[in-house]
Design a protein around this motif. Sequence first.
Motif, mmCIF file in Angstrom:
data_model
loop_
_atom_site.group_PDB
_atom_site.id
_atom_site.type_symbol
_atom_site.label_atom_id
_atom_site.label_comp_id
_atom_site.label_asym_id
_atom_site.label_seq_id
_atom_site.Cartn_x
_atom_site.Cartn_y
_atom_site.Cartn_z
ATOM 1 N N ASN A 1 -0.045 -4.252 15.244
ATOM 2 C CA ASN A 1 0.539 -3.631 16.260
ATOM 3 C C ASN A 1 2.055 -3.741 15.787
ATOM 4 O O ASN A 1 3.254 -2.810 16.000
ATOM 5 C CB ASN A 1 0.633 -4.663 17.906
ATOM 6 C CG ASN A 1 -0.579 -4.491 18.204
ATOM 7 O OD1 ASN A 1 -0.659 -3.352 18.612
ATOM 8 N ND2 ASN A 1 -0.390 -5.719 18.797
ATOM 9 N N LEU A 2 2.788 -4.579 14.954
ATOM 10 C CA LEU A 2 4.533 -4.496 14.450
ATOM 11 C C LEU A 2 4.446 -3.860 13.749
ATOM 12 O O LEU A 2 5.846 -2.954 13.772
ATOM 13 C CB LEU A 2 4.661 -5.623 13.398
ATOM 14 C CG LEU A 2 6.034 -5.899 13.554
ATOM 15 C CD1 LEU A 2 6.904 -5.959 13.987
ATOM 16 C CD2 LEU A 2 5.776 -7.200 12.294
ATOM 17 N N LYS A 3 3.390 -2.783 13.029
ATOM 18 C CA LYS A 3 3.763 -1.912 11.541
ATOM 19 C C LYS A 3 3.903 -0.741 12.380
ATOM 20 O O LYS A 3 4.554 -0.101 12.046
ATOM 21 C CB LYS A 3 2.463 -2.165 10.611
ATOM 22 C CG LYS A 3 2.494 -3.476 9.312
ATOM 23 C CD LYS A 3 3.808 -3.258 8.898
ATOM 24 C CE LYS A 3 3.865 -4.023 7.924
ATOM 25 N NZ LYS A 3 4.795 -4.353 6.664
ATOM 26 N N LEU B 1 6.345 3.936 14.911
ATOM 27 C CA LEU B 1 6.600 5.283 15.530
ATOM 28 C C LEU B 1 7.448 4.939 16.288
ATOM 29 O O LEU B 1 8.309 6.259 16.672
ATOM 30 C CB LEU B 1 5.127 4.508 17.045
ATOM 31 C CG LEU B 1 5.523 5.421 18.060
ATOM 32 C CD1 LEU B 1 5.013 6.515 17.221
ATOM 33 C CD2 LEU B 1 4.422 4.609 19.681
ATOM 34 N N TYR B 2 8.336 3.462 16.604
ATOM 35 C CA TYR B 2 9.481 4.034 17.517
ATOM 36 C C TYR B 2 10.924 4.987 15.981
ATOM 37 O O TYR B 2 11.607 5.686 16.808
ATOM 38 C CB TYR B 2 10.473 2.455 17.023
ATOM 39 C CG TYR B 2 11.345 2.040 17.683
ATOM 40 C CD1 TYR B 2 12.413 2.776 18.777
ATOM 41 C CD2 TYR B 2 12.721 2.076 17.164
ATOM 42 C CE1 TYR B 2 13.862 3.139 19.796
ATOM 43 C CE2 TYR B 2 14.241 1.837 16.712
ATOM 44 C CZ TYR B 2 14.536 2.661 18.005
ATOM 45 O OH TYR B 2 15.649 2.015 18.357
ATOM 46 N N ASP B 3 10.562 5.167 14.776
ATOM 47 C CA ASP B 3 11.311 5.869 13.763
ATOM 48 C C ASP B 3 11.213 7.002 13.456
ATOM 49 O O ASP B 3 11.637 7.553 13.523
ATOM 50 C CB ASP B 3 10.831 4.793 12.575
ATOM 51 C CG ASP B 3 11.552 3.160 12.336
ATOM 52 O OD1 ASP B 3 12.355 2.830 12.960
ATOM 53 O OD2 ASP B 3 11.164 2.199 11.050
ATOM 54 N N ALA B 4 9.877 7.492 13.802
ATOM 55 C CA ALA B 4 8.578 8.199 13.716
ATOM 56 C C ALA B 4 9.767 9.436 14.841
ATOM 57 O O ALA B 4 10.173 10.435 14.783
ATOM 58 C CB ALA B 4 7.786 8.357 14.191
ATOM 59 N N LYS C 1 14.684 6.788 9.268
ATOM 60 C CA LYS C 1 15.153 6.012 8.320
ATOM 61 C C LYS C 1 14.137 4.671 9.043
ATOM 62 O O LYS C 1 13.987 4.592 9.931
ATOM 63 C CB LYS C 1 16.416 5.468 8.980
ATOM 64 C CG LYS C 1 17.453 6.331 8.069
ATOM 65 C CD LYS C 1 18.743 5.902 8.631
ATOM 66 C CE LYS C 1 19.251 7.648 8.288
ATOM 67 N NZ LYS C 1 20.860 6.931 8.242
ATOM 68 N N HIS C 2 13.829 3.304 8.325
ATOM 69 C CA HIS C 2 13.434 2.522 8.272
ATOM 70 C C HIS C 2 13.828 1.440 9.397
ATOM 71 O O HIS C 2 14.390 0.847 8.892
ATOM 72 C CB HIS C 2 11.667 2.084 6.824
ATOM 73 C CG HIS C 2 11.017 2.609 7.563
ATOM 74 N ND1 HIS C 2 9.719 3.085 7.643
ATOM 75 C CD2 HIS C 2 10.734 3.893 6.288
ATOM 76 C CE1 HIS C 2 9.365 3.742 7.244
ATOM 77 N NE2 HIS C 2 9.536 4.205 6.218
ATOM 78 N N THR C 3 13.759 0.952 10.691
ATOM 79 C CA THR C 3 14.268 -0.431 11.444
ATOM 80 C C THR C 3 13.210 -1.153 11.007
ATOM 81 O O THR C 3 12.809 -1.926 10.767
ATOM 82 C CB THR C 3 13.777 -0.036 12.595
ATOM 83 O OG1 THR C 3 14.425 1.657 12.873
ATOM 84 C CG2 THR C 3 14.691 -1.360 13.662
ATOM 85 N N ASP C 4 14.292 -2.893 10.884
ATOM 86 C CA ASP C 4 14.536 -3.399 10.176
ATOM 87 C C ASP C 4 13.043 -4.772 11.302
ATOM 88 O O ASP C 4 13.092 -4.604 12.495
ATOM 89 C CB ASP C 4 15.661 -4.390 10.565
ATOM 90 C CG ASP C 4 14.832 -6.127 10.002
ATOM 91 O OD1 ASP C 4 14.148 -6.318 9.281
ATOM 92 O OD2 ASP C 4 15.891 -7.145 10.156
ATOM 93 N N GLU C 5 11.565 -4.829 10.972
ATOM 94 C CA GLU C 5 10.777 -5.150 11.841
ATOM 95 C C GLU C 5 11.182 -6.276 11.802
ATOM 96 O O GLU C 5 10.160 -6.230 13.505
ATOM 97 C CB GLU C 5 9.311 -5.346 10.440
ATOM 98 C CG GLU C 5 8.877 -3.774 9.958
ATOM 99 C CD GLU C 5 7.667 -4.156 9.083
ATOM 100 O OE1 GLU C 5 7.297 -4.950 9.344
ATOM 101 O OE2 GLU C 5 7.575 -3.083 8.733
#
Length: 474
Positions: A126-128, A133-136, A250-254
């Motif tokens: 779920n975290l990944k 999905l938020y970044d996409a 850009k990848h958001t900090d998990e």
Amino acid sequence: MKKIHLLLLKSFIRPFIVTLLIVMFVLLMLFLFKYIDDLIGKGFAWYIILELMMYNSATNLAMALPLSVLLSSIMTYGSLGENYELVAIKSAGISLRRAMYPMMVVVFVISVAAFIFSDYMLPVANLKYYSLLYDARKQKSADLIPENIFSSRFPGYTIRVKRKDPDGQTLYDIMIYQRGVIDINHIVTFAKSGQMYRTKDDLFLILKLKDGVRYEESPGEVNYNQRQRLTRFRFKETEQRFDLSDLKMKHTDENEFRQASMMMNLKQLQRYIDSTGRQVDSSVNANYRLIIPNIKYFTIPKTSRTVKKPIPADSLLLHSVNDNLNAFNNASSEVRQIQEALKLRTNNYKDTTKSIRRYIMEYHKKFVLSAGCIVLFLIGAPLGAIIRKGGLGLPVVVSVIFFLIYYIIGTIGEKSAKEGNLSPLIGAWVAVAVLFPVGLFLTYKAATDSALFDMEMYKRFFKRLRFRKEVKPI
């Protein structure tokens, strides 16, 4: 292991795997249809889409697993009943309960595996999934320069292209506005045609312009007018470079998503529930300490309680009208201050308790997944033995009906619990509690060879009922 147990296991494992893959594929298609606009046309690498699909499949397993257990159990025992293999098993002196023992062991193993998956692997998936999905969804479109639209995709530039060739690289009637220091269009470029391509490192977009003119406004030498001097350049061919670094994904900090309930295991959920519960208790005590010092009351002497004559209200007030008015105004102001303070604290209390209910629901859902697999098997296995139909026809219809009942009851209970209308314990387990007696009832009917779904029996019953109505006593 007896041969009959091996036969039942082989009859169950194959349809279980097939139905699980089919259900996972259907849920994956629903995911793609839902987010197709957020994923297509943004220039993602192929592995980004594949990674999203993989994480989504893991999150969908909580819904696909109970449905697969229900459907495969109906198909297995329905096929055995249709081919008269259950009759042969019963004629050998083996009851339906004994024939269900190996299947119960397999379903129990599946339930334990589902619990381990939901506690250890599902929070990570779920975290990944939600972070990716938020970044996409935040990613900008890969169509950098659309037709007949003033695009401000590049900082400091506004570009409009009248027409593009089907190859997407040849442009016609190009207009480029470039903003200066004070956010005014100081440079305007027109070109009849051009070519668009990216550099090899994919860091810049090169726009090769042909047959155009460029107008540039610049400040004068004496004053500070930013638009005093106008310069015009005509060119046969020129290039303009645009930075693409801001357009990359850009990848958001998990860590920003780790506090959500779906991203926690049992220990983390329990720790959050305990700590937040202590905060709620301390806020209640703080509210109590806020109110108590501001409560003013009059104590009536004990001697006055024995007096039959009532005490006049005026005796409790001050004698001067101005003093009474000031006292009332001060009391009213204190009450309003307390109300505003309590209103803010009450809203915080409601939000916190709602969050606690949501986390408690997520805590119980990890156990409900395993219990749901067992309950739906108790419904599917005897139901297949009763209807005696295999394949993907009637079993699919029946399993979808029962799964919809299970899903709708669970959804209603979950929403009611999150809103505070039900206890989170009841809201999480209501679907299992409703369908478990149904499973026991169907198991009893199947063990006693009940013709519960025999249409001929119902036809004969209604024929006898109609015959009794038509035949009247003389």
